[in-house]
Design a protein around this motif. Structure first.
Motif, PDB file in Angstrom:
ATOM      1  N   LEU A   8      46.246  45.587  44.366  1.00 51.46           N
ATOM      2  CA  LEU A   8      45.693  44.363  44.905  1.00 51.46           C
ATOM      3  C   LEU A   8      46.798  43.560  45.585  1.00 51.46           C
ATOM      4  O   LEU A   8      47.939  43.513  45.107  1.00 51.46           O
ATOM      5  CB  LEU A   8      45.058  43.517  43.793  1.00 51.46           C
ATOM      6  CG  LEU A   8      43.603  43.811  43.430  1.00 51.46           C
ATOM      7  CD1 LEU A   8      43.453  45.203  42.817  1.00 51.46           C
ATOM      8  CD2 LEU A   8      43.075  42.757  42.451  1.00 51.46           C
ATOM      9  N   GLU A  20      46.881  37.892  47.828  1.00 44.24           N
ATOM     10  CA  GLU A  20      45.678  37.128  48.158  1.00 44.24           C
ATOM     11  C   GLU A  20      44.486  37.580  47.312  1.00 44.24           C
ATOM     12  O   GLU A  20      43.692  36.752  46.842  1.00 44.24           O
ATOM     13  CB  GLU A  20      45.350  37.288  49.648  1.00 44.24           C
ATOM     14  CG  GLU A  20      46.359  36.653  50.589  1.00 44.24           C
ATOM     15  CD  GLU A  20      47.628  37.473  50.752  1.00 44.24           C
ATOM     16  OE1 GLU A  20      47.638  38.676  50.348  1.00 44.24           O
ATOM     17  OE2 GLU A  20      48.620  36.913  51.261  1.00 44.24           O
ATOM     18  N   GLN A  21      44.348  38.876  47.120  1.00 41.90           N
ATOM     19  CA  GLN A  21      43.250  39.392  46.291  1.00 41.90           C
ATOM     20  C   GLN A  21      43.424  38.980  44.831  1.00 41.90           C
ATOM     21  O   GLN A  21      42.449  38.632  44.155  1.00 41.90           O
ATOM     22  CB  GLN A  21      43.179  40.916  46.424  1.00 41.90           C
ATOM     23  CG  GLN A  21      42.685  41.379  47.785  1.00 41.90           C
ATOM     24  CD  GLN A  21      42.876  42.871  48.009  1.00 41.90           C
ATOM     25  OE1 GLN A  21      43.817  43.478  47.474  1.00 41.90           O
ATOM     26  NE2 GLN A  21      42.003  43.471  48.802  1.00 41.90           N
ATOM     27  N   ASP A  71      42.340  35.433  44.524  1.00 40.43           N
ATOM     28  CA  ASP A  71      40.879  35.328  44.547  1.00 40.43           C
ATOM     29  C   ASP A  71      40.287  35.642  43.162  1.00 40.43           C
ATOM     30  O   ASP A  71      39.366  34.962  42.701  1.00 40.43           O
ATOM     31  CB  ASP A  71      40.289  36.285  45.585  1.00 40.43           C
ATOM     32  CG  ASP A  71      40.479  35.795  47.008  1.00 40.43           C
ATOM     33  OD1 ASP A  71      40.815  34.609  47.190  1.00 40.43           O
ATOM     34  OD2 ASP A  71      40.287  36.617  47.936  1.00 40.43           O
TER      35      ASP A  71
END
Length: 216
Positions: free
Chosen positions: A198, A201-202, A205
């Motif tokens: 990941l 940014e992921q 999130d």
């Protein structure tokens, strides 16, 4: 059946499930849970997860006194450290699961964030896992190390030993420690293959969407 009797049965059932699937073997591992009166039920020392007896679990009262059952696991300092520093802790599980132990031996793992972000689920269920150094089994210093985290982590990995996870209840703690082992297995399976993890940014999130404790 009383609430405590149900909890005793649940502890033994979940422990046997993990034993039967090879997540901890022999007489390794220990498990505990809060009772309604603020006490603890704890797996006894030298017992197998595959053969726990609900009636022989170590029973502590709300003042931390052993009031019934067999002698508790020697890893009690680990358990009490989580209960004393995390108000949300309703159960604690410690395993000697092979892939997580293998990953703890690798020289390049991040001690502040032991599990690589390979899937959202390790992040969701565990947050950041702290890798602690090697201690002798039963060393009270393990509990001191957990206390030193000031309740900021729900899971730690004892190097060359095994993971320890606290959860809101025994089912949550068991689910989380199984996710830890599954993520460690993925990490070992993909080691040296440059898997797509990941992105930052992921990860952000996931942390935001699922309200994950993400100690910086």
């Amino acid at each position: 059946m009383s609430a405590e009797a149900r909890l005793r049965e649940q502890l033994c059932l979940l422990a046997k499930s993990m034993f039967d699937r090879g997540l901890t073997g022999g007489s390794t591992g220990n498990i505990s849970a809060r009772t309604e009166d603020g006490g603890l039920l704890v797996s006894p020392t030298g017992t197998s997860f595959g053969r726990l007896d609900p009636g022989r679990l170590s029973r502590f009262d709300g003042q931390g006194r052993l009031v019934s059952g067999d002698k508790p696991t020697k890893e009690m300092p680990l358990h009490t450290a989580f209960y004393d520093t995390r108000s949300t802790a309703g159960a604690v599980v410690h395993l000697h699961s092979c892939h997580s132990v293998a990953l703890s031996m690798m020289p390049d793992v991040d001690p502040d964030n032991f599990l690589p972000p390979l899937t959202p689920y390790g992040i969701m269920k565990l947050g950041k896992v702290k890798l602690l150094p090697l201690f002798l089994p039963g060393d009270p210093a393990m509990g001191d190390a957990v206390r030193g985290l000031a309740g900021k982590r729900s899971a730690v990995m004892l190097a060359n030993h095994g993971p320890v996870v606290a959860g809101k209840d025994v089912e949550a703690a068991c689910n989380a420690i199984e996710e830890l082992e599954a993520t460690a297995q993925l990490a070992m399976m993909t080691r040296g293959l440059a898997p797509r993890a990941l992105t930052p940014e992921q990860i952000s999130d996931v942390v935001t969407t699922f309200d994950v404790e993400w100690d910086s």
